[in-house]
Motif scaffolding. Structure first.
Motif, PDB file in Angstrom:
ATOM      1  N   ALA A 150     -10.255  -1.731  51.792  1.00 49.80           N
ATOM      2  CA  ALA A 150     -10.997  -2.438  50.743  1.00 49.80           C
ATOM      3  C   ALA A 150     -11.445  -1.477  49.657  1.00 49.80           C
ATOM      4  CB  ALA A 150     -12.199  -3.154  51.340  1.00 49.80           C
ATOM      5  N   ASN A 151     -11.772  -0.262  50.029  1.00 47.88           N
ATOM      6  CA  ASN A 151     -12.267   0.702  49.050  1.00 47.88           C
ATOM      7  C   ASN A 151     -11.164   1.541  48.417  1.00 47.88           C
ATOM      8  OD1 ASN A 151     -15.010   0.020  49.251  1.00 47.88           O
ATOM      9  ND2 ASN A 151     -15.161   1.137  51.155  1.00 47.88           N
ATOM     10  N   THR A 152      -9.937   1.363  48.838  1.00 50.24           N
ATOM     11  CA  THR A 152      -8.825   2.094  48.217  1.00 50.24           C
ATOM     12  C   THR A 152      -7.853   1.100  47.590  1.00 50.24           C
ATOM     13  OG1 THR A 152      -7.700   2.174  50.356  1.00 50.24           O
ATOM     14  CG2 THR A 152      -9.005   4.097  49.728  1.00 50.24           C
ATOM     15  N   LEU A 153      -7.083   0.432  48.409  1.00 50.65           N
ATOM     16  CA  LEU A 153      -6.093  -0.525  47.925  1.00 50.65           C
ATOM     17  C   LEU A 153      -6.759  -1.725  47.250  1.00 50.65           C
ATOM     18  CD1 LEU A 153      -3.089  -1.228  47.798  1.00 50.65           C
ATOM     19  CD2 LEU A 153      -3.349  -2.361  50.003  1.00 50.65           C
ATOM     20  N   GLU A 167      -9.556  -1.781  45.590  1.00 52.49           N
ATOM     21  CA  GLU A 167     -10.015  -1.383  44.263  1.00 52.49           C
ATOM     22  C   GLU A 167      -8.855  -1.375  43.270  1.00 52.49           C
ATOM     23  OE1 GLU A 167     -12.238   2.362  42.052  1.00 52.49           O
ATOM     24  OE2 GLU A 167     -12.177   2.278  44.234  1.00 52.49           O
ATOM     25  N   ILE A 168      -7.714  -0.891  43.708  1.00 51.70           N
ATOM     26  CA  ILE A 168      -6.532  -0.851  42.841  1.00 51.70           C
ATOM     27  C   ILE A 168      -6.074  -2.270  42.488  1.00 51.70           C
ATOM     28  CG2 ILE A 168      -4.081  -0.217  42.762  1.00 51.70           C
ATOM     29  CD1 ILE A 168      -4.876   2.201  44.573  1.00 51.70           C
ATOM     30  N   LEU A 169      -5.998  -3.144  43.492  1.00 52.76           N
ATOM     31  CA  LEU A 169      -5.550  -4.514  43.250  1.00 52.76           C
ATOM     32  C   LEU A 169      -6.529  -5.286  42.373  1.00 52.76           C
ATOM     33  CD1 LEU A 169      -4.162  -5.457  46.772  1.00 52.76           C
ATOM     34  CD2 LEU A 169      -2.863  -4.957  44.700  1.00 52.76           C
ATOM     35  N   ALA A 170      -7.826  -5.142  42.652  1.00 57.15           N
ATOM     36  CA  ALA A 170      -8.828  -5.842  41.843  1.00 57.15           C
ATOM     37  C   ALA A 170      -8.823  -5.320  40.411  1.00 57.15           C
ATOM     38  CB  ALA A 170     -10.211  -5.674  42.460  1.00 57.15           C
ATOM     39  N   LYS A 202     -13.573   0.392  36.048  1.00 51.15           N
ATOM     40  CA  LYS A 202     -13.762   1.283  37.204  1.00 51.15           C
ATOM     41  C   LYS A 202     -14.865   0.738  38.093  1.00 51.15           C
ATOM     42  CE  LYS A 202     -11.177   4.995  36.607  1.00 51.15           C
ATOM     43  NZ  LYS A 202     -10.362   5.602  37.591  1.00 51.15           N
ATOM     44  N   PHE A 203     -14.672   0.812  39.397  1.00 46.63           N
ATOM     45  CA  PHE A 203     -15.706   0.409  40.348  1.00 46.63           C
ATOM     46  C   PHE A 203     -16.598   1.599  40.659  1.00 46.63           C
ATOM     47  CE2 PHE A 203     -12.457  -2.764  41.182  1.00 46.63           C
ATOM     48  CZ  PHE A 203     -13.213  -3.907  41.313  1.00 46.63           C
ATOM     49  N   ALA A 204     -17.886   1.350  40.745  1.00 48.02           N
ATOM     50  CA  ALA A 204     -18.833   2.386  41.160  1.00 48.02           C
ATOM     51  C   ALA A 204     -19.125   2.157  42.634  1.00 48.02           C
ATOM     52  CB  ALA A 204     -20.105   2.308  40.340  1.00 48.02           C
ATOM     53  N   SER A 213      -7.690  -6.191  34.782  1.00 50.27           N
ATOM     54  CA  SER A 213      -7.054  -5.704  33.551  1.00 50.27           C
ATOM     55  C   SER A 213      -6.218  -6.793  32.885  1.00 50.27           C
ATOM     56  CB  SER A 213      -6.209  -4.472  33.835  1.00 50.27           C
ATOM     57  OG  SER A 213      -5.051  -4.817  34.562  1.00 50.27           O
ATOM     58  N   LYS A 214      -5.757  -7.761  33.646  1.00 49.76           N
ATOM     59  CA  LYS A 214      -5.001  -8.885  33.072  1.00 49.76           C
ATOM     60  C   LYS A 214      -5.882  -9.742  32.171  1.00 49.76           C
ATOM     61  CE  LYS A 214      -1.131  -8.271  35.339  1.00 49.76           C
ATOM     62  NZ  LYS A 214       0.095  -7.894  34.713  1.00 49.76           N
TER      63      LYS A 214
END
Length: 80
Positions: free
Chosen positions: A17-20, A22-25, A38-40, A30-31
């Motif tokens: 959840a904190n790696t993949l 973050e990338i997917l979200a 960026k997530f904090a 961005s769409k």
């Protein structure tokens, strides 16, 4: 065996959840026009507090759900 599987699931879920996640979200957001989102991430909350709360809630729910399991008489609940 089930306890270890639950713990492994929580650990892998938290890491993914904190790696993949973050990338997917970030890609989805961005769409909608926020290209530099960026997530904090608070490491204490993400890797210690949240998994601990999940484990505690599962433990409490299991204890409540199985509290009266020994009092059930199968012979009285079988319908013919």
């Amino acid at each position: 065996m089930r306890k270890e599987a639950g713990t492994i699931g929580i650990v892998f879920g938290t890491l993914l959840a904190n790696t993949l996640g973050e990338i997917l979200a970030g890609a989805v957001i961005s769409k909608f026009g926020a290209s530099t989102f960026k997530f904090a991430v608070n490491p204490f909350s993400a890797y210690l507090f949240s998994p601990l709360m999940m484990m505690c809630s599962v433990l409490i729910a299991t204890m409540i759900g199985t509290a009266s399991a020994g009092q059930i008489k199968i012979s009285e609940n079988i319908k013919e």
